[in-house]
Design an enzyme around this catalytic site. Sequence first.
Site, PDB file in Angstrom:
ATOM      1  N   GLU A  47      -0.928  -9.207  -0.692  1.00  0.00           N
ATOM      2  CA  GLU A  47      -2.366  -9.410  -0.476  1.00  0.00           C
ATOM      3  C   GLU A  47      -3.135  -9.370  -1.790  1.00  0.00           C
ATOM      4  OE1 GLU A  47      -2.209  -6.230   2.494  1.00  0.00           O
ATOM      5  OE2 GLU A  47      -3.160  -7.612   3.894  1.00  0.00           O
ATOM      6  N   GLU A 100       4.170  -5.123   7.238  1.00  0.00           N
ATOM      7  CA  GLU A 100       3.427  -4.020   7.869  1.00  0.00           C
ATOM      8  C   GLU A 100       3.888  -3.750   9.293  1.00  0.00           C
ATOM      9  OE1 GLU A 100       2.046  -6.449   6.067  1.00  0.00           O
ATOM     10  OE2 GLU A 100       0.535  -5.598   4.717  1.00  0.00           O
ATOM     11  N   ALA A 115       0.857  -1.173   0.000  1.00  0.00           N
ATOM     12  CA  ALA A 115       0.000   0.000   0.000  1.00  0.00           C
ATOM     13  C   ALA A 115       0.899   1.231   0.000  1.00  0.00           C
ATOM     14  CB  ALA A 115      -0.898  -0.012   1.227  1.00  0.00           C
ATOM     15  N   GLY A 170       0.438  -4.967   0.898  1.00  0.00           N
ATOM     16  CA  GLY A 170      -0.721  -4.984   0.013  1.00  0.00           C
ATOM     17  C   GLY A 170      -0.436  -5.653  -1.320  1.00  0.00           C
TER      18      GLY A 170
HETATM   19  C1  HXC Z   1       5.050   4.380  -1.123  1.00  0.00           C
HETATM   20  C2  HXC Z   1       6.953   3.390  -1.935  1.00  0.00           C
HETATM   21  C3  HXC Z   1       6.586   2.135  -1.389  1.00  0.00           C
HETATM   22  C4  HXC Z   1       5.344   2.068  -0.685  1.00  0.00           C
HETATM   23  C5  HXC Z   1       8.464   1.885  -2.377  1.00  0.00           C
HETATM   24  N1  HXC Z   1       8.132   3.185  -2.540  1.00  0.00           N
HETATM   25  N2  HXC Z   1       7.545   1.231  -1.681  1.00  0.00           N
HETATM   26  N3  HXC Z   1       6.198   4.480  -1.806  1.00  0.00           N
HETATM   27  N4  HXC Z   1       4.630   3.206  -0.584  1.00  0.00           N
HETATM   28  N5  HXC Z   1       4.886   0.931  -0.159  1.00  0.00           N
HETATM   29  C6  HXC Z   1       8.887   4.243  -3.220  1.00  0.00           C
HETATM   30  C7  HXC Z   1      10.089   4.687  -2.428  1.00  0.00           C
HETATM   31  O1  HXC Z   1       9.713   5.623  -1.454  1.00  0.00           O
HETATM   32  C8  HXC Z   1      10.950   5.279  -3.507  1.00  0.00           C
HETATM   33  O2  HXC Z   1      10.461   6.558  -3.843  1.00  0.00           O
HETATM   34  C9  HXC Z   1      10.674   4.378  -4.696  1.00  0.00           C
HETATM   35  O3  HXC Z   1       9.423   3.737  -4.436  1.00  0.00           O
HETATM   36  C10 HXC Z   1      11.717   3.311  -4.894  1.00  0.00           C
HETATM   37  O4  HXC Z   1      11.856   2.588  -3.676  1.00  0.00           O
HETATM   38  P1  HXC Z   1      13.267   2.328  -2.937  1.00  0.00           P
HETATM   39  O5  HXC Z   1      12.964   2.040  -1.519  1.00  0.00           O
HETATM   40  O6  HXC Z   1      14.215   3.433  -3.254  1.00  0.00           O
HETATM   41  O7  HXC Z   1      13.724   1.003  -3.705  1.00  0.00           O
HETATM   42  P2  HXC Z   1      14.699  -0.132  -3.138  1.00  0.00           P
HETATM   43  O8  HXC Z   1      15.828   0.484  -2.369  1.00  0.00           O
HETATM   44  O9  HXC Z   1      14.980  -0.995  -4.302  1.00  0.00           O
HETATM   45  O10 HXC Z   1      13.822  -0.947  -2.075  1.00  0.00           O
HETATM   46  C11 HXC Z   1      12.675  -1.680  -2.483  1.00  0.00           C
HETATM   47  C12 HXC Z   1      11.816  -2.087  -1.243  1.00  0.00           C
HETATM   48  C13 HXC Z   1      11.499  -0.806  -0.429  1.00  0.00           C
HETATM   49  C14 HXC Z   1      12.611  -3.065  -0.368  1.00  0.00           C
HETATM   50  C15 HXC Z   1      10.573  -2.774  -1.768  1.00  0.00           C
HETATM   51  O11 HXC Z   1      10.970   0.191  -1.334  1.00  0.00           O
HETATM   52  C16 HXC Z   1      10.488  -1.034   0.641  1.00  0.00           C
HETATM   53  O12 HXC Z   1      10.790  -1.584   1.697  1.00  0.00           O
HETATM   54  N6  HXC Z   1       9.239  -0.575   0.437  1.00  0.00           N
HETATM   55  C17 HXC Z   1       8.185  -0.644   1.413  1.00  0.00           C
HETATM   56  C18 HXC Z   1       7.701  -2.053   1.546  1.00  0.00           C
HETATM   57  C19 HXC Z   1       6.595  -2.138   2.564  1.00  0.00           C
HETATM   58  O13 HXC Z   1       6.768  -1.826   3.764  1.00  0.00           O
HETATM   59  N7  HXC Z   1       5.392  -2.511   2.123  1.00  0.00           N
HETATM   60  C20 HXC Z   1       4.246  -2.613   2.966  1.00  0.00           C
HETATM   61  C21 HXC Z   1       3.487  -1.326   2.900  1.00  0.00           C
HETATM   62  S1  HXC Z   1       2.193  -1.344   4.083  1.00  0.00           S
HETATM   63  P3  HXC Z   1      11.422   7.878  -3.775  1.00  0.00           P
HETATM   64  O14 HXC Z   1      10.472   8.979  -4.138  1.00  0.00           O
HETATM   65  O15 HXC Z   1      11.971   7.933  -2.411  1.00  0.00           O
HETATM   66  O16 HXC Z   1      12.450   7.575  -4.823  1.00  0.00           O
HETATM   67  C22 HXC Z   1       0.961  -2.173   3.392  1.00  0.00           C
HETATM   68  C23 HXC Z   1      -0.206  -2.154   4.278  1.00  0.00           C
HETATM   69  C24 HXC Z   1      -1.374  -2.958   3.863  1.00  0.00           C
HETATM   70  O17 HXC Z   1       0.994  -2.683   2.316  1.00  0.00           O
HETATM   71  C25 HXC Z   1      -2.493  -2.768   4.848  1.00  0.00           C
HETATM   72  C26 HXC Z   1      -2.170  -2.307   6.209  1.00  0.00           C
HETATM   73  C27 HXC Z   1      -2.339  -0.820   6.440  1.00  0.00           C
END
Ligand code: HXC
Length: 257
Positions: A111, A131, A65, A108
């Site tokens: 999911e 999460e 998400a 997400g």
């Molecule tokens: C918003 C995101 C994002 C996310 C990545 N980006 N994931 N933006 N929401 N979930 C953005 C980053 O901010 C970045 O933007 C760009 O995408 C590239 O990501 P990087 O982190 O620079 O890439 P990398 O170093 O290759 O790492 C990849 C990754 C990491 C390991 C997947 O991006 C990451 O950990 N993302 C979050 C994963 C996560 O926690 N997902 C769960 C979300 S919560 P900029 O502008 O900085 O370049 C969820 C909740 C569901 O899904 C329901 C409960 C509420």
Amino acid sequence: SEYETILAERKGRVGVVTLNRPKALNALNSQLMREVVAAVEAFDADAEIGAIVVTGSEKAFAAGADIKEMQSKTFAEVYSEDFFSEWDRLSAVRSPIVAAVSGYALGGGCELAMMCDFIIASDTAKFGQPEIKLGVIPGIGGSQRLTRAVGKAKAMDLCLTGRNMDAEEAERAGLVARIVPAADLLDVALDAATTIASMSLPIARMAKEAVNRSFETTLAEGVKFERRVFHSTFATADQKEGMAAFVEKRTPKFVNG
Ligand code: HXC
């Protein structure tokens, strides 16, 4: 195109939905959610489409998400808008949906893949429910669908530590139907979907409904449901055609009726 965050195209009788926010690794914001649901529902309503593929990019199916969009929301807001409930509409889609997953399928993203009917993963795929590392828990069914898919041990491990699992582990655990080399992912997924779309659509939908029923009910009730639906297949022209084609050693010509 009518969409900005996805691509929706037809390949024969298959509808393909490609998540397309590359700069955010396909993070699922509300616009993307609305567009995925709308595109999948439109394919489901289209008589020319017999199966749907949902996919992302090589680097990311979806990295979850959109954290930037939701970070400042309050409880009152997420509760009032029933945040994420729109995704539930995918569960009501009747045509088979194949998820083609390469790279990150986190939160997400994992999911969404699990809301599809089965997952074909590239050897680069990574699945996880991270999460907890953000101070939240899964909110689009992850704690429920992952547990049903892989069992309590691994679901607890993933939801509590936030670690990822690779494609091999995901296949061993039963989350993933097949693993293919990254370069072949879309071809294999399209092939599977094209095969499904060559079957009788109402019968494929009945098969999907029967398998899904196993998640909702007891074994005895599920077997009874299956038996009744099986009986009803004999009311279709496609049952007559499918069996006649076998006996006559030819390819069936299903009429979706
Ligand atoms: C918003 C995101 C994002 C996310 C990545 N980006 N994931 N933006 N929401 N979930 C953005 C980053 O901010 C970045 O933007 C760009 O995408 C590239 O990501 P990087 O982190 O620079 O890439 P990398 O170093 O290759 O790492 C990849 C990754 C990491 C390991 C997947 O991006 C990451 O950990 N993302 C979050 C994963 C996560 O926690 N997902 C769960 C979300 S919560 P900029 O502008 O900085 O370049 C969820 C909740 C569901 O899904 C329901 C409960 C509420």
